[in-house]
Design a protein around this motif. Structure first.
Motif, PDB file in Angstrom:
ATOM      1  N   SER A 285       1.002  -1.459  -0.119  1.00  0.00           N
ATOM      2  CA  SER A 285      -0.320   0.113  -0.184  1.00  0.00           C
ATOM      3  C   SER A 285       0.817   0.728   0.160  1.00  0.00           C
ATOM      4  O   SER A 285       0.807   2.239   0.773  1.00  0.00           O
ATOM      5  N   HIS A 286       2.447   0.947  -0.283  1.00  0.00           N
ATOM      6  CA  HIS A 286       3.370   1.716  -0.663  1.00  0.00           C
ATOM      7  C   HIS A 286       3.156   3.362   0.686  1.00  0.00           C
ATOM      8  O   HIS A 286       2.890   3.942   0.553  1.00  0.00           O
ATOM      9  N   LEU A 287       4.073   2.025   1.267  1.00  0.00           N
ATOM     10  CA  LEU A 287       4.519   2.680   2.503  1.00  0.00           C
ATOM     11  C   LEU A 287       5.894   2.372   2.790  1.00  0.00           C
ATOM     12  O   LEU A 287       6.312   2.633   2.043  1.00  0.00           O
ATOM     13  N   SER A 288       6.631   3.137   3.561  1.00  0.00           N
ATOM     14  CA  SER A 288       7.885   3.732   3.970  1.00  0.00           C
ATOM     15  C   SER A 288       8.440   2.357   3.985  1.00  0.00           C
ATOM     16  O   SER A 288       8.016   1.482   4.826  1.00  0.00           O
ATOM     17  N   ILE A 289       9.641   2.029   2.961  1.00  0.00           N
ATOM     18  CA  ILE A 289      10.321   0.937   2.692  1.00  0.00           C
ATOM     19  C   ILE A 289      11.580   0.658   3.285  1.00  0.00           C
ATOM     20  O   ILE A 289      12.205   1.678   2.793  1.00  0.00           O
ATOM     21  N   HIS A 290      12.696  -0.331   3.829  1.00  0.00           N
ATOM     22  CA  HIS A 290      13.591  -0.180   3.790  1.00  0.00           C
ATOM     23  C   HIS A 290      14.077  -1.604   4.266  1.00  0.00           C
ATOM     24  O   HIS A 290      13.472  -2.319   5.001  1.00  0.00           O
ATOM     25  N   LEU A 291      15.093  -1.782   3.220  1.00  0.00           N
ATOM     26  CA  LEU A 291      15.817  -3.367   3.645  1.00  0.00           C
ATOM     27  C   LEU A 291      16.665  -3.397   3.906  1.00  0.00           C
ATOM     28  O   LEU A 291      17.921  -2.773   3.714  1.00  0.00           O
ATOM     29  N   ALA A 292      17.025  -4.574   4.429  1.00  0.00           N
ATOM     30  CA  ALA A 292      18.628  -4.464   4.952  1.00  0.00           C
ATOM     31  C   ALA A 292      18.865  -5.937   5.045  1.00  0.00           C
ATOM     32  O   ALA A 292      17.832  -7.323   4.647  1.00  0.00           O
ATOM     33  N   ALA A 293      20.254  -6.100   5.032  1.00  0.00           N
ATOM     34  CA  ALA A 293      20.956  -7.691   4.372  1.00  0.00           C
ATOM     35  C   ALA A 293      22.288  -7.950   5.208  1.00  0.00           C
ATOM     36  O   ALA A 293      22.407  -6.719   5.991  1.00  0.00           O
ATOM     37  N   SER A 294      23.237  -8.905   5.857  1.00  0.00           N
ATOM     38  CA  SER A 294      24.308  -8.874   6.054  1.00  0.00           C
ATOM     39  C   SER A 294      25.096  -9.813   5.056  1.00  0.00           C
ATOM     40  O   SER A 294      24.146 -10.630   4.872  1.00  0.00           O
ATOM     41  N   ASP A 295      26.291  -9.609   5.273  1.00  0.00           N
ATOM     42  CA  ASP A 295      27.433 -10.355   5.050  1.00  0.00           C
ATOM     43  C   ASP A 295      27.407 -11.669   6.069  1.00  0.00           C
ATOM     44  O   ASP A 295      26.989 -11.611   6.793  1.00  0.00           O
ATOM     45  N   ASP A 296      27.998 -12.987   5.390  1.00  0.00           N
ATOM     46  CA  ASP A 296      28.378 -14.070   6.476  1.00  0.00           C
ATOM     47  C   ASP A 296      29.581 -13.665   7.011  1.00  0.00           C
ATOM     48  O   ASP A 296      29.228 -14.042   8.142  1.00  0.00           O
ATOM     49  N   ARG A 297      29.707 -12.141   7.555  1.00  0.00           N
ATOM     50  CA  ARG A 297      30.527 -11.928   8.339  1.00  0.00           C
ATOM     51  C   ARG A 297      29.883 -10.827   9.581  1.00  0.00           C
ATOM     52  O   ARG A 297      30.070 -11.234  10.723  1.00  0.00           O
ATOM     53  N   GLY A 298      28.191 -10.933   9.115  1.00  0.00           N
ATOM     54  CA  GLY A 298      27.744 -10.692  10.613  1.00  0.00           C
ATOM     55  C   GLY A 298      27.101  -8.758  10.064  1.00  0.00           C
ATOM     56  O   GLY A 298      26.965  -8.278  11.312  1.00  0.00           O
TER      57      GLY A 298
ATOM     58  N   VAL B 296      12.716  -6.887   5.773  1.00  0.00           N
ATOM     59  CA  VAL B 296      12.070  -5.392   4.714  1.00  0.00           C
ATOM     60  C   VAL B 296      11.440  -5.207   6.187  1.00  0.00           C
ATOM     61  O   VAL B 296      10.537  -5.853   6.821  1.00  0.00           O
ATOM     62  N   VAL B 297      11.557  -3.648   6.289  1.00  0.00           N
ATOM     63  CA  VAL B 297      10.141  -2.839   7.557  1.00  0.00           C
ATOM     64  C   VAL B 297       9.604  -2.319   6.811  1.00  0.00           C
ATOM     65  O   VAL B 297      10.228  -1.848   5.362  1.00  0.00           O
ATOM     66  N   PHE B 298       8.631  -2.398   6.854  1.00  0.00           N
ATOM     67  CA  PHE B 298       6.897  -1.436   6.330  1.00  0.00           C
ATOM     68  C   PHE B 298       6.566  -0.700   7.184  1.00  0.00           C
ATOM     69  O   PHE B 298       5.658  -1.062   8.128  1.00  0.00           O
ATOM     70  N   SER B 299       6.766   1.275   6.627  1.00  0.00           N
ATOM     71  CA  SER B 299       6.150   1.686   7.781  1.00  0.00           C
ATOM     72  C   SER B 299       5.375   2.851   7.509  1.00  0.00           C
ATOM     73  O   SER B 299       5.156   3.083   6.088  1.00  0.00           O
ATOM     74  N   GLU B 300       4.038   3.004   8.079  1.00  0.00           N
ATOM     75  CA  GLU B 300       3.064   3.562   7.284  1.00  0.00           C
ATOM     76  C   GLU B 300       3.288   5.105   8.295  1.00  0.00           C
ATOM     77  O   GLU B 300       3.399   5.566   8.899  1.00  0.00           O
TER      78      GLU B 300
ATOM     79  N   GLN C  93       7.910  -5.858  10.234  1.00  0.00           N
ATOM     80  CA  GLN C  93       9.005  -6.493   9.486  1.00  0.00           C
ATOM     81  C   GLN C  93       8.951  -8.296   8.764  1.00  0.00           C
ATOM     82  O   GLN C  93       8.517  -8.749  10.154  1.00  0.00           O
ATOM     83  N   LEU C  94       9.440  -8.335   7.946  1.00  0.00           N
ATOM     84  CA  LEU C  94       9.624  -9.068   7.272  1.00  0.00           C
ATOM     85  C   LEU C  94      10.453  -9.832   6.967  1.00  0.00           C
ATOM     86  O   LEU C  94      11.234  -8.983   6.892  1.00  0.00           O
ATOM     87  N   LYS C  95      10.766 -11.171   7.199  1.00  0.00           N
ATOM     88  CA  LYS C  95      12.330 -11.753   6.724  1.00  0.00           C
ATOM     89  C   LYS C  95      12.093 -12.838   5.852  1.00  0.00           C
ATOM     90  O   LYS C  95      10.965 -14.322   6.508  1.00  0.00           O
ATOM     91  N   GLY C  96      13.054 -12.814   5.330  1.00  0.00           N
ATOM     92  CA  GLY C  96      12.661 -14.205   4.509  1.00  0.00           C
ATOM     93  C   GLY C  96      14.788 -14.381   4.090  1.00  0.00           C
ATOM     94  O   GLY C  96      15.945 -13.450   4.368  1.00  0.00           O
ATOM     95  N   HIS C  97      14.269 -15.975   3.233  1.00  0.00           N
ATOM     96  CA  HIS C  97      16.268 -16.422   3.767  1.00  0.00           C
ATOM     97  C   HIS C  97      16.404 -16.647   1.903  1.00  0.00           C
ATOM     98  O   HIS C  97      17.887 -17.527   1.687  1.00  0.00           O
TER      99      HIS C  97
END
Length: 167
Positions: free
Chosen positions: A17-30, A74-78, A86-90
């Motif tokens: 629904s067109h929210l503020s979105i931030h995607l985060a990831a981390s490498d294998d070292r954290g 991924v964080v979705f905020s109105e 927050q949704l997490k996936g692998h």
């Protein structure tokens, strides 16, 4: 293990629904990295999967981390209510952009201009923040397998049960 039932119809409606979105990831070292999302839509090829729009130049560190392990949050905020999940996936990875992805960018920006105006953010700032030339638009696809309520308050950070109401 992924579960297609994590992305319920109500949750899918909210995150698209067109929210503020931030995607985060981390490498294998954290080492963590973050990029602002520029839209989200359901993936038409598989139920329970999402397509995230990002600007490739800014997303390069996130894309590199995803290429190593596929882990994403991924964080979705109105903006006007601070209702947040927050949704997490692998299984996150970069996929080819299609015309429907490109078509989502302008409406997403227009909606964010209106949403952020409610909290006093000038239109010119929002448009500059979210600007992305079409050729720089890139898509990250993933299947959410965990969902957390992140709306500020005493229950922030709690895992949400599949099928429960959004916070």
């Amino acid at each position: 293990m992924t579960s297609p039932t994590v992305l319920t119809p109500a949750l899918a409606d909210f995150v698209t629904s067109h929210l503020s979105i931030h995607l985060a990831a981390s490498d294998d070292r954290g080492f963590a990295t973050l990029v602002r999302g520029l839209g989200c839509r359901r993936d038409p090829t598989a139920a329970g999967r999402l397509r995230m729009l990002v600007a490739a130049p800014q997303a390069e560190p996130v894309l590199r981390a995803l290429a190593t392990n596929g882990r994403i949050a991924v964080v979705f905020s109105e903006p006007e209510s601070h209702r947040t999940v927050q949704l997490k996936g692998h299984d996150a990875h970069r996929v080819e952009r299609d015309p429907d992805d490109t078509a989502l960018l302008a409406p997403y920006i227009d909606t964010m201009v209106n949403r952020l105006a409610t909290v006093g953010t000038p239109e010119a700032f929002v448009r500059a923040l979210l600007h992305c030339p079409t050729e720089a638009l890139c898509i990250v696809r993933f299947t959410p397998d965990e969902v957390f309520g992140q709306t500020p308050g005493p229950q922030a950070g709690q895992r949400l049960a599949t099928g429960c109401a959004l916070p």
